[in-house]
Design a protein around this motif. Structure first.
Motif, PDB file in Angstrom:
ATOM      1  N   LEU A  19      41.301  21.391  45.645  1.00  0.00           N
ATOM      2  CA  LEU A  19      42.551  20.797  46.137  1.00  0.00           C
ATOM      3  C   LEU A  19      42.457  20.430  47.620  1.00  0.00           C
ATOM      4  O   LEU A  19      43.372  19.808  48.165  1.00  0.00           O
ATOM      5  N   GLU A  20      41.364  20.845  48.245  1.00  0.00           N
ATOM      6  CA  GLU A  20      41.168  20.635  49.693  1.00  0.00           C
ATOM      7  C   GLU A  20      42.339  21.184  50.503  1.00  0.00           C
ATOM      8  O   GLU A  20      42.880  20.516  51.395  1.00  0.00           O
ATOM      9  N   ILE A  21      42.743  22.422  50.165  1.00  0.00           N
ATOM     10  CA  ILE A  21      43.725  23.108  51.006  1.00  0.00           C
ATOM     11  C   ILE A  21      43.113  24.438  51.455  1.00  0.00           C
ATOM     12  O   ILE A  21      42.192  24.956  50.812  1.00  0.00           O
ATOM     13  N   GLU A  22      43.597  24.940  52.594  1.00  0.00           N
ATOM     14  CA  GLU A  22      43.044  26.187  53.103  1.00  0.00           C
ATOM     15  C   GLU A  22      44.103  27.274  53.058  1.00  0.00           C
ATOM     16  O   GLU A  22      45.227  27.077  53.512  1.00  0.00           O
ATOM     17  N   ILE A  23      43.735  28.403  52.514  1.00  0.00           N
ATOM     18  CA  ILE A  23      44.679  29.522  52.477  1.00  0.00           C
ATOM     19  C   ILE A  23      43.970  30.776  52.970  1.00  0.00           C
ATOM     20  O   ILE A  23      42.746  30.809  53.093  1.00  0.00           O
ATOM     21  N   ASN A  24      44.778  31.793  53.254  1.00  0.00           N
ATOM     22  CA  ASN A  24      44.299  33.074  53.741  1.00  0.00           C
ATOM     23  C   ASN A  24      44.150  34.013  52.541  1.00  0.00           C
ATOM     24  O   ASN A  24      45.030  34.082  51.695  1.00  0.00           O
ATOM     25  N   PHE A  25      43.031  34.757  52.472  1.00  0.00           N
ATOM     26  CA  PHE A  25      42.813  35.639  51.315  1.00  0.00           C
ATOM     27  C   PHE A  25      43.023  37.118  51.630  1.00  0.00           C
ATOM     28  O   PHE A  25      42.745  37.970  50.795  1.00  0.00           O
ATOM     29  N   GLU A  26      43.503  37.416  52.873  1.00  0.00           N
ATOM     30  CA  GLU A  26      43.579  38.818  53.316  1.00  0.00           C
ATOM     31  C   GLU A  26      44.332  39.714  52.332  1.00  0.00           C
ATOM     32  O   GLU A  26      43.886  40.805  52.004  1.00  0.00           O
ATOM     33  N   GLU A  27      45.471  39.226  51.912  1.00  0.00           N
ATOM     34  CA  GLU A  27      46.294  40.081  51.063  1.00  0.00           C
ATOM     35  C   GLU A  27      45.590  40.429  49.751  1.00  0.00           C
ATOM     36  O   GLU A  27      45.639  41.561  49.282  1.00  0.00           O
ATOM     37  N   LEU A  28      44.943  39.413  49.132  1.00  0.00           N
ATOM     38  CA  LEU A  28      44.172  39.676  47.907  1.00  0.00           C
ATOM     39  C   LEU A  28      43.043  40.653  48.203  1.00  0.00           C
ATOM     40  O   LEU A  28      42.745  41.536  47.391  1.00  0.00           O
ATOM     41  N   GLU A  29      42.415  40.490  49.377  1.00  0.00           N
ATOM     42  CA  GLU A  29      41.316  41.394  49.747  1.00  0.00           C
ATOM     43  C   GLU A  29      41.833  42.824  49.918  1.00  0.00           C
ATOM     44  O   GLU A  29      41.180  43.785  49.507  1.00  0.00           O
ATOM     45  N   ASP A  30      43.034  42.963  50.523  1.00  0.00           N
ATOM     46  CA  ASP A  30      43.650  44.293  50.656  1.00  0.00           C
ATOM     47  C   ASP A  30      43.877  44.914  49.284  1.00  0.00           C
ATOM     48  O   ASP A  30      43.517  46.070  49.041  1.00  0.00           O
ATOM     49  N   LYS A  31      44.470  44.126  48.401  1.00  0.00           N
ATOM     50  CA  LYS A  31      44.727  44.625  47.041  1.00  0.00           C
ATOM     51  C   LYS A  31      43.417  45.030  46.376  1.00  0.00           C
ATOM     52  O   LYS A  31      43.346  46.050  45.692  1.00  0.00           O
ATOM     53  N   ALA A  32      42.373  44.214  46.549  1.00  0.00           N
ATOM     54  CA  ALA A  32      41.078  44.503  45.934  1.00  0.00           C
ATOM     55  C   ALA A  32      40.558  45.835  46.462  1.00  0.00           C
ATOM     56  O   ALA A  32      40.037  46.658  45.691  1.00  0.00           O
ATOM     57  N   ARG A  33      40.682  46.074  47.794  1.00  0.00           N
ATOM     58  CA  ARG A  33      40.229  47.342  48.361  1.00  0.00           C
ATOM     59  C   ARG A  33      40.976  48.514  47.744  1.00  0.00           C
ATOM     60  O   ARG A  33      40.381  49.547  47.410  1.00  0.00           O
ATOM     61  N   ARG A  34      42.309  48.358  47.578  1.00  0.00           N
ATOM     62  CA  ARG A  34      43.093  49.463  47.021  1.00  0.00           C
ATOM     63  C   ARG A  34      42.692  49.768  45.570  1.00  0.00           C
ATOM     64  O   ARG A  34      42.553  50.923  45.181  1.00  0.00           O
ATOM     65  N   VAL A  35      42.498  48.699  44.802  1.00  0.00           N
ATOM     66  CA  VAL A  35      42.045  48.918  43.415  1.00  0.00           C
ATOM     67  C   VAL A  35      40.694  49.624  43.423  1.00  0.00           C
ATOM     68  O   VAL A  35      40.450  50.571  42.668  1.00  0.00           O
TER      69      VAL A  35
END
Lengths: 254, 254, 254, 254
Positions: free
Chosen positions: D211-227
């Motif tokens: 889609l050629e858009i840029e987003i931040n992945f921090e929150e998903l990365e946080d969730k991944a760490r918690r899991v």
């Protein structure tokens, strides 16, 4: 295809007809009674009913010819009486609870069109033991019919059958009532273990008295004898295998 | 979405077409036969059928391209014959009994629109043992077709199959009959344990004789050989593991 | 027959009525409460609801008269108050999840026609142990109602019940909200093992306070006593059969 | 109530929008990805979808307020790009196979109305073992999209997944294709045992590149760490209870 397809060969003009239903159920009492009645009064086929809620198949009969899964409608005119007769008979009730309601609703709509005045639904009442002289129990949507049927020997007990009347025999009365067509269910006592032509005869005796018509019961009596012979054979085989040792049997060891 | 969606690429003008159905069933006999016929007569795709009662998914095929769950309609013109051909083939029958009725009803409505004169439904007849020379059993809605097919070696037995003909193969005949389109079901004997190209060949031989067309059976024969090879291997493995000790085996202990 | 058939004996002009629902559920709390309310305010029957998704049968009652399977609508005018009352009561919830949605949707359509301003759905909250003084839990689609009900002692806990509110008690609130009719569910604590007139009383006390009407609870109290007597008997029988041997019992062996 | 009720708050004029679907499934990969995307691009709610085939209940949330069972539609305009965005997200897929078809069909009808040009359905691909660097598998109705997505690292394997793509992720592509709207399914590898934010990130990386858009992945990365922390704890507890006795353990007996 609609849930029910009525294929009508004729829409007969009838004189305040009475609708009699005999579909499969406990001891096949209702079906046996309705089929015997059709034969005895020589009723005429005038419609067939197909449904997406009947088993999805055809059966194969004589010479390899297929038969569709269906129920059938017959009528009989009695020019000298107040009421003609419509008889609903067949091998199936719908496979889902919704279809049982929709079938009864559609039948009552047709009944109104044909001017039906009263409904009799026929069935068996399973008692779990062999019955020599089956009584006929009744339930009705109409207090007056209860009085009339009591005089013919029908037994009405509060809250009996306790499980209610399930399927077409119950719903035709319930939905009929909503549309102002009243009726009664006649249930012949039956063991519930075998098809029971004897119970069908008891039910038919009440119905034909009510309708003031006379029919011959020989064929039902023949069928009853044949069922009895088979059950006697089963009983004697069971006896041989399960009997407690008698005095006689013990002698050998004495 | 309606219960069945017919996506028609063309509504061909056909000459009194005969409809042939080959959907999945016992031994996949009907499907194998119909697919072989399509290939041999080089029939043309003219419609696809989708349903809310097919499995709710897509499949993934070549190169990762998805395929919808569907059945397909083909036709073949035979300018020098009395009857063109329509072939219904696919991987699915509806997941509910209602959808099996509605599918047959919709197909017969389309059949009427296309002028279909006769129907052949193809299937297997499971006999529970390996069959070397499968016979072809028949059932029909038309006494005349029974006579014609008997001459081609088809066997018609009263009340066989005892369980009736379930699904599209039965209902297309039953509902067709309601609309005055008659037909027959051809069932090739098959073990019921494997896909059975040999039984498909037997069925197709009868059908093509009836249609007076000639096709090549090599591919079906190849498939039959491959299935036979696999079953032979299974049998030999089973034999090794289950065999009774032979004289030879006992020697060692002697 | 449509999925739900509303047979309306009257479409009363009512003054901003409040709809109260009490259908079968845990401890039959909602049904007991709604039936008691109907009796106490002497509400008038104005409609009956039939459905293809109710059990396909009729029941047999007094003198052998049949009763259709149905739910019922009552109303009561309070000329000196701001709100009249509509009460929905009966023995059945639909047999399928679709029918539960469609029932709630149909009821809300009728509620709009009748000008319903607010909805109360009544039920039990099973806690798995005997409850002497049942508390009343609440859930609502309207923050203002939550405040009002808290003042009457109703307890609102985040995410409780954890399983959500299933069936008519939940869906009338959910679908009501879609159409701008707000409401609350009142759930009386109950063991979940018996019908619980005591819990029904607790729920009704809150509801009648909210409605500012006074009713007599004697009959519910009588029923509660009878249920208590039976449970006491069961407990004492259980005790006799399961009790540990006491000093007294052991003496004999001493 | 129709099978699906779309409550539209707005019918936005959008620029050749791309539809992204993320409903519950394996590892909740699609749902996590779609929800993260909504948050990151600050998409706007414009419709809610209710169904008779969702669970028949409401849930109870914050402060005792009820929530209806529903799915939701969001959009985001990108004035400087060729394509705006529509995101379908929610907690439910229909309870019956028919409703899964009808949901997809209704969504595609809405998609046509909104001018949707392309579809991306997001999901997980269960591999039965922990995955550190999940790959993204694809399937598509459009050979050109396969080429484009291969360049972004997506893997396309013939016949994979072998079980096909079940539910909305498959049917939106299948039914979209029937109406000339093409698309692809992006499946992140995941164990299938836990919710998997890491797999969701992998899927979103491909999608946002496309889609050629840029987003931040921090929150998903946080969730991944918690899991990951939780799974580590589980693994260590399991280890303690199942470990073979070590030298140390055996000393006592020595």
């Amino acid at each position: 295809m609609r849930e029910f397809e009525f294929k009508m060969y004729e829409l007969p003009e009838l004189n305040s007809p009475i609708l009699v239903e005999g579909l499969p159920g406990v001891g096949n009492v209702g079906k046996l009674a309705a089929e015997h009645l059709i034969e005895q009064v020589d009723a005429k086929l005038f419609g067939e009913i197909f449904s997406v809620d009947f088993p999805p198949q055809v059966t194969v009969g004589e010479k390899g010819l297929i038969s569709e899964v269906k129920n059938s409608l017959y009528y009989k005119r009695f020019p000298k009486k107040d009421n003609d007769l419509i008889i609903l008979v067949g091998d199936y009730q719908g496979l889902t609870h919704q279809s049982q309601y929709r079938f009864a609703w559609s039948m009552i709509e047709l009944a109104r069109e044909l001017g039906v005045e009263r409904i009799f639904t026929l069935g068996g009442y399973g008692v779990g033991r062999l019955v020599d002289s089956p009584r006929v129990l009744g339930a009705s949507s109409d207090p007056m019919m209860i009085d009339e049927l009591k005089e013919l020997g029908v037994i009405f007990n509060e809250g009996e059958p306790g499980s209610g009347i399930v399927g077409a025999s119950g719903l035709l009365l319930g939905i009929g009532k909503l549309f102002g067509i009243y009726g009664a269910c006649l249930m012949g006592e039956t063991s519930g273990y075998f098809v029971d032509p004897n119970s069908a005869k008891a039910v038919l005796k009440v119905l034909t008295s009510y309708l003031e018509i006379e029919i011959n019961f020989e064929e039902l009596e023949d069928k009853a004898r044949r069922v009895e012979e088979i059950t006697e054979q089963i009983k004697s085989v069971e006896k041989q295998f399960s009997k407690e040792p008698s005095q006689e049997d013990l002698k050998y060891f004495g």
